[in-house]
Design a protein around this motif. Structure first.
Motif, PDB file in Angstrom:
ATOM      1  N   PHE A 102       0.810  -1.303   0.156  1.00  0.00           N
ATOM      2  CA  PHE A 102      -0.141   0.168   0.015  1.00  0.00           C
ATOM      3  C   PHE A 102       0.991   1.144  -0.113  1.00  0.00           C
ATOM      4  O   PHE A 102       2.113   1.299   0.615  1.00  0.00           O
ATOM      5  N   ILE A 103       0.359   2.524  -0.599  1.00  0.00           N
ATOM      6  CA  ILE A 103       1.106   3.530  -0.543  1.00  0.00           C
ATOM      7  C   ILE A 103      -0.274   4.496   0.202  1.00  0.00           C
ATOM      8  O   ILE A 103      -1.297   4.746  -0.186  1.00  0.00           O
ATOM      9  N   TYR A 104       0.447   5.295   1.320  1.00  0.00           N
ATOM     10  CA  TYR A 104      -0.661   6.156   2.157  1.00  0.00           C
ATOM     11  C   TYR A 104      -0.158   7.494   1.703  1.00  0.00           C
ATOM     12  O   TYR A 104       1.233   7.669   1.801  1.00  0.00           O
ATOM     13  N   ALA A 105      -0.963   8.409   1.060  1.00  0.00           N
ATOM     14  CA  ALA A 105      -0.612   9.847   0.802  1.00  0.00           C
ATOM     15  C   ALA A 105      -1.694  10.784   1.164  1.00  0.00           C
ATOM     16  O   ALA A 105      -2.756  10.423   1.528  1.00  0.00           O
ATOM     17  N   CYS A 106      -1.193  11.960   1.474  1.00  0.00           N
ATOM     18  CA  CYS A 106      -2.166  13.029   1.732  1.00  0.00           C
ATOM     19  C   CYS A 106      -1.480  14.294   1.190  1.00  0.00           C
ATOM     20  O   CYS A 106      -0.318  14.407   0.961  1.00  0.00           O
ATOM     21  N   LEU A 107      -2.358  15.343   1.310  1.00  0.00           N
ATOM     22  CA  LEU A 107      -1.863  16.761   0.824  1.00  0.00           C
ATOM     23  C   LEU A 107      -2.269  17.679   1.720  1.00  0.00           C
ATOM     24  O   LEU A 107      -3.351  18.151   1.980  1.00  0.00           O
ATOM     25  N   PRO A 108      -1.226  18.190   2.297  1.00  0.00           N
ATOM     26  CA  PRO A 108      -1.433  19.216   3.588  1.00  0.00           C
ATOM     27  C   PRO A 108      -1.778  20.632   2.900  1.00  0.00           C
ATOM     28  O   PRO A 108      -1.490  20.748   1.934  1.00  0.00           O
ATOM     29  N   LEU A 109      -2.332  21.350   3.739  1.00  0.00           N
ATOM     30  CA  LEU A 109      -2.577  22.614   3.484  1.00  0.00           C
ATOM     31  C   LEU A 109      -1.444  23.769   3.579  1.00  0.00           C
ATOM     32  O   LEU A 109      -0.810  23.545   4.683  1.00  0.00           O
ATOM     33  N   VAL A 110      -1.171  24.526   2.694  1.00  0.00           N
ATOM     34  CA  VAL A 110       0.028  25.447   2.825  1.00  0.00           C
ATOM     35  C   VAL A 110      -0.525  26.942   3.029  1.00  0.00           C
ATOM     36  O   VAL A 110      -1.354  27.132   1.963  1.00  0.00           O
ATOM     37  N   GLU A 111      -0.600  27.378   3.985  1.00  0.00           N
ATOM     38  CA  GLU A 111      -1.368  28.507   4.038  1.00  0.00           C
ATOM     39  C   GLU A 111      -0.460  30.119   3.526  1.00  0.00           C
ATOM     40  O   GLU A 111      -0.181  30.912   4.534  1.00  0.00           O
ATOM     41  N   GLN A 112      -0.036  29.842   2.457  1.00  0.00           N
ATOM     42  CA  GLN A 112       0.841  30.970   1.893  1.00  0.00           C
ATOM     43  C   GLN A 112       1.052  30.662   0.518  1.00  0.00           C
ATOM     44  O   GLN A 112       0.434  29.414   0.055  1.00  0.00           O
ATOM     45  N   GLN A 113       1.532  31.439  -0.399  1.00  0.00           N
ATOM     46  CA  GLN A 113       1.621  31.064  -1.774  1.00  0.00           C
ATOM     47  C   GLN A 113       2.598  30.311  -1.747  1.00  0.00           C
ATOM     48  O   GLN A 113       4.015  29.982  -0.848  1.00  0.00           O
ATOM     49  N   LEU A 114       2.712  29.403  -2.778  1.00  0.00           N
ATOM     50  CA  LEU A 114       3.662  28.268  -3.023  1.00  0.00           C
ATOM     51  C   LEU A 114       4.840  28.651  -4.014  1.00  0.00           C
ATOM     52  O   LEU A 114       5.502  27.709  -4.287  1.00  0.00           O
ATOM     53  N   GLU A 115       4.741  29.935  -4.427  1.00  0.00           N
ATOM     54  CA  GLU A 115       6.055  30.351  -5.359  1.00  0.00           C
ATOM     55  C   GLU A 115       6.480  31.608  -4.854  1.00  0.00           C
ATOM     56  O   GLU A 115       5.751  32.464  -4.564  1.00  0.00           O
ATOM     57  N   PRO A 116       7.898  31.429  -4.347  1.00  0.00           N
ATOM     58  CA  PRO A 116       8.778  30.500  -4.248  1.00  0.00           C
ATOM     59  C   PRO A 116       8.335  29.593  -3.367  1.00  0.00           C
ATOM     60  O   PRO A 116       7.652  29.746  -2.220  1.00  0.00           O
ATOM     61  N   PRO A 117       8.582  28.088  -3.275  1.00  0.00           N
ATOM     62  CA  PRO A 117       8.163  27.026  -2.285  1.00  0.00           C
ATOM     63  C   PRO A 117       8.923  27.489  -1.063  1.00  0.00           C
ATOM     64  O   PRO A 117       9.884  27.620  -0.861  1.00  0.00           O
ATOM     65  N   PRO A 118       8.061  27.490   0.060  1.00  0.00           N
ATOM     66  CA  PRO A 118       8.485  27.515   1.351  1.00  0.00           C
ATOM     67  C   PRO A 118       9.307  26.333   2.028  1.00  0.00           C
ATOM     68  O   PRO A 118       9.264  25.311   1.394  1.00  0.00           O
ATOM     69  N   SER A 119       9.940  26.742   2.895  1.00  0.00           N
ATOM     70  CA  SER A 119      10.881  25.481   3.555  1.00  0.00           C
ATOM     71  C   SER A 119       9.912  24.676   4.313  1.00  0.00           C
ATOM     72  O   SER A 119       8.753  24.998   4.825  1.00  0.00           O
ATOM     73  N   LEU A 120       9.992  23.185   4.142  1.00  0.00           N
ATOM     74  CA  LEU A 120       9.366  22.368   5.009  1.00  0.00           C
ATOM     75  C   LEU A 120       9.058  22.499   6.534  1.00  0.00           C
ATOM     76  O   LEU A 120       8.045  22.305   7.026  1.00  0.00           O
ATOM     77  N   ILE A 121      10.101  22.813   6.893  1.00  0.00           N
ATOM     78  CA  ILE A 121       9.925  22.970   8.663  1.00  0.00           C
ATOM     79  C   ILE A 121       9.111  24.134   8.892  1.00  0.00           C
ATOM     80  O   ILE A 121       8.718  24.338  10.095  1.00  0.00           O
ATOM     81  N   SER A 122       8.618  25.115   7.927  1.00  0.00           N
ATOM     82  CA  SER A 122       7.784  26.255   8.286  1.00  0.00           C
ATOM     83  C   SER A 122       6.335  25.695   8.093  1.00  0.00           C
ATOM     84  O   SER A 122       5.329  26.401   8.328  1.00  0.00           O
ATOM     85  N   ILE A 123       6.128  24.443   7.484  1.00  0.00           N
ATOM     86  CA  ILE A 123       4.691  23.961   7.136  1.00  0.00           C
ATOM     87  C   ILE A 123       4.460  23.039   8.106  1.00  0.00           C
ATOM     88  O   ILE A 123       4.738  21.894   8.473  1.00  0.00           O
ATOM     89  N   SER A 124       3.793  23.370   9.154  1.00  0.00           N
ATOM     90  CA  SER A 124       3.045  22.667  10.314  1.00  0.00           C
ATOM     91  C   SER A 124       2.274  21.539   9.957  1.00  0.00           C
ATOM     92  O   SER A 124       2.525  20.599  10.769  1.00  0.00           O
ATOM     93  N   SER A 125       1.685  21.639   9.116  1.00  0.00           N
ATOM     94  CA  SER A 125       0.824  20.393   8.902  1.00  0.00           C
ATOM     95  C   SER A 125       1.515  19.218   8.285  1.00  0.00           C
ATOM     96  O   SER A 125       0.732  18.288   8.159  1.00  0.00           O
ATOM     97  N   ILE A 126       2.617  19.243   7.809  1.00  0.00           N
ATOM     98  CA  ILE A 126       3.457  18.323   7.527  1.00  0.00           C
ATOM     99  C   ILE A 126       3.589  17.237   8.517  1.00  0.00           C
ATOM    100  O   ILE A 126       3.381  15.895   8.380  1.00  0.00           O
ATOM    101  N   SER A 127       3.778  17.764   9.608  1.00  0.00           N
ATOM    102  CA  SER A 127       4.160  16.789  10.780  1.00  0.00           C
ATOM    103  C   SER A 127       2.732  16.443  11.281  1.00  0.00           C
ATOM    104  O   SER A 127       2.828  14.935  11.590  1.00  0.00           O
ATOM    105  N   GLU A 128       1.854  16.771  11.039  1.00  0.00           N
ATOM    106  CA  GLU A 128       0.321  16.528  11.552  1.00  0.00           C
ATOM    107  C   GLU A 128       0.112  15.413  10.584  1.00  0.00           C
ATOM    108  O   GLU A 128      -0.551  14.150  11.020  1.00  0.00           O
ATOM    109  N   ALA A 129       0.212  15.734   9.295  1.00  0.00           N
ATOM    110  CA  ALA A 129       0.013  14.703   8.193  1.00  0.00           C
ATOM    111  C   ALA A 129       0.808  13.343   8.447  1.00  0.00           C
ATOM    112  O   ALA A 129       0.276  12.261   8.095  1.00  0.00           O
TER     113      ALA A 129
END
Length: 470
Positions: A102-129
């Motif tokens: 199985f492959i488990y996947a999800c798409l977290p919400l990023v509460e800012q513009q994606l260009e330029p891509p923000p650093s992953l450490i600033s996206i708190s939803s990734i750890s919750e996902a």
């Protein structure tokens, strides 16, 4: 932080990839459009997501060859976060993890513009996902018979996700505990239960303890190369107790000739432990702090199965000595395997077998063999031989297998492949099961639990190294 979508895909060698579970959150998607603005990329249908994800992970049959943007040295993959090429652009950040088929996947919400891509450490939803996907993986593959229970658990996942992730906001990643709460009847409890323990056990109290030891070993059978081996162990538990805050103590006792345990790591539920048990390290050149036990671990057990502790042990000799020789002549491969059980190991198992896999050689067409003990079987995929040793080694503690394996001529399009096991580089994997005591019934007023024996599942891998590679 919310999630825009959650998926579970199946991907196996024998079955085509498919969408097993999907959940989207329209309210979160509306927020994503407001936050991302011009950089927003809409989510395509599930099959488009699956196709793009398989391409990104390199799991499609037609994309086995080198792909520059994915496999080039300029891109070093360090995380489970991916950018998928979809019709509207690049869908990012997609968190994807593989477990079994199985492959488990999800798409977290990023509460800012994606260009330029923000650093992953600033996206708190990734750890919750990540926490939510880990909980889903544990829930799907738990149970007495994980493979048979997968369809049933997938059917319960939708209702559990409604409670664990309402409106796309992860609140609870312990889906196993949540599932038991839903199935249990709400009763009056005289004692208030803590927030992390939802319900009480109904019926007889029982504790299941399993010990799994893995021995990785490289034996060269040559004077200038010394044999090396490592021992890793895990003690796992599942406690069904009628008390809300039960206190359980598991004691590990070494046999008479047992080596001390080192590098002990305990679960956070362990309430107290002797500091001398934790400071013993296998890294130190001279370490006199190793304790011979008994190793007593008191803890307040959670509802779900958990690993009570991990450890290593420096045993003086491998439990099974072996020699594996292979000679290849076109499509024919001659093999010779010799195994010897060390005299310090008790000659008695519930089951013991040796697996002999073959890589980069195609499927097995024919096999002729001569064995001094046990019997031979061929795996269903025709790429692995299984030497069924049984419950005991012979009285001499030695056994020999010799034979000739004939493979199909088409090696590239059939059979498993491996980058390391090429030419005469191969290995034999042994597995033995020794059930001494698998579970314990606990009297109602007894809360201390110190067994002397456990269910012991032992693995030993014997490697044959092709010296021409070094």
């Amino acid at each position: 932080m919310p999630l825009r979508a959650v998926w579970i895909f199946s991907h196996g060698r024998e079955q085509p990839s498919a969408v097993k579970f999907s959940r989207r959150f329209p309210t979160v998607e509306k927020r994503a459009k407001a936050f991302n603005r011009a950089s927003h990329v809409s989510i395509p249908d599930n099959h488009e997501v699956l196709k793009a994800l398989l391409l990104e992970l390199g799991l499609t049959q037609e994309n086995k060859n080198f792909v520059e943007y994915r496999d080039g040295c300029s891109r070093i993959r360090k995380t489970h976060v991916h950018a998928l090429n979809v019709p509207d652009g690049k869908l990012w950040p997609v968190l994807a993890m593989q477990s079994a088929d199985f492959i488990y996947a999800c798409l977290p919400l990023v509460e800012q513009q994606l260009e330029p891509p923000p650093s992953l450490i600033s996206i708190s939803s990734i750890s919750e996902a990540f926490s939510l996907l880990s909980g889903a993986m544990t829930f799907i593959h738990s149970g007495q018979n994980p493979e048979a229970d997968v369809p049933s658990r997938l059917s319960h996942l939708a209702s559990l996700l409604t409670q664990a992730c309402p409106l796309g906001s992860p609140l609870d990643s312990n889906l196993i505990g949540l599932h038991e709460v839903v199935n249990s009847s709400a009763g009056n409890q005289a004692q208030k239960a803590p927030a992390w323990r939802f319900n009480r056990q109904k019926g007889k109290s029982q504790i299941d303890v399993h010990i799994t030891e893995k021995v990785t070993c490289a034996q060269y059978d040559e004077g200038h190369d010394s044999d090396t081996w490592q021992v890793y162990g895990t003690v796992s538990c599942k406690c069904n107790l009628d008390a809300i805050t039960a206190s359980v103590t598991v004691g590990l006792h070494l046999p008479a000739n047992g080596s001390p345990l080192q590098d002990i790591l305990v679960h956070p539920c362990v309430t107290s432990v002797d500091s001398s048990l934790l400071i013993s390290s296998s890294v130190a050149i001279t370490d006199d702090s190793a304790s011979n036990g008994p190793y007593k671990l008191p803890f307040t057990p959670p509802l779900e199965p958990f690993n009570l502790c991990h450890y290593t042990s420096q045993v003086p000799v491998p439990p099974i000595l072996g020699c594996y020789q292979m000679t290849e002549d076109g499509c024919n491969v001659q093999i010779s395997v010799k195994l010897k059980l060390h005299e310090s190991v008790r000659n008695g198992f519930d089951h013991c077998e040796a697996h002999i896999p073959f890589f980069n050689k195609g499927h097995i067409k024919h096999f002729e063999y001569k064995v001094s003990h046990g019997q031979m079987e061929m795996s269903r995929e025709k790429s692995r031989l299984v030497w069924v040793i049984g419950q005991k080694f012979p009285k001499s503690l030695e056994m020999v297998l010799s034979g000739t394996v004939t493979f199909s001529s088409d090696r590239l399009s059939s059979g498993p492949t491996d980058a390391v096991c090429g030419g005469n580089t191969a290995y034999v994997k042994l597995g033995s099961w020794r059930p001494l005591i698998t579970s314990y019934g606990i009297p109602r007023r007894r809360r201390r639990f110190c067994p002397d024996h456990f269910f012991n599942k032992f693995f030993c891998s014997l490697l044959k190294i092709n010296n021409n590679l070094y």
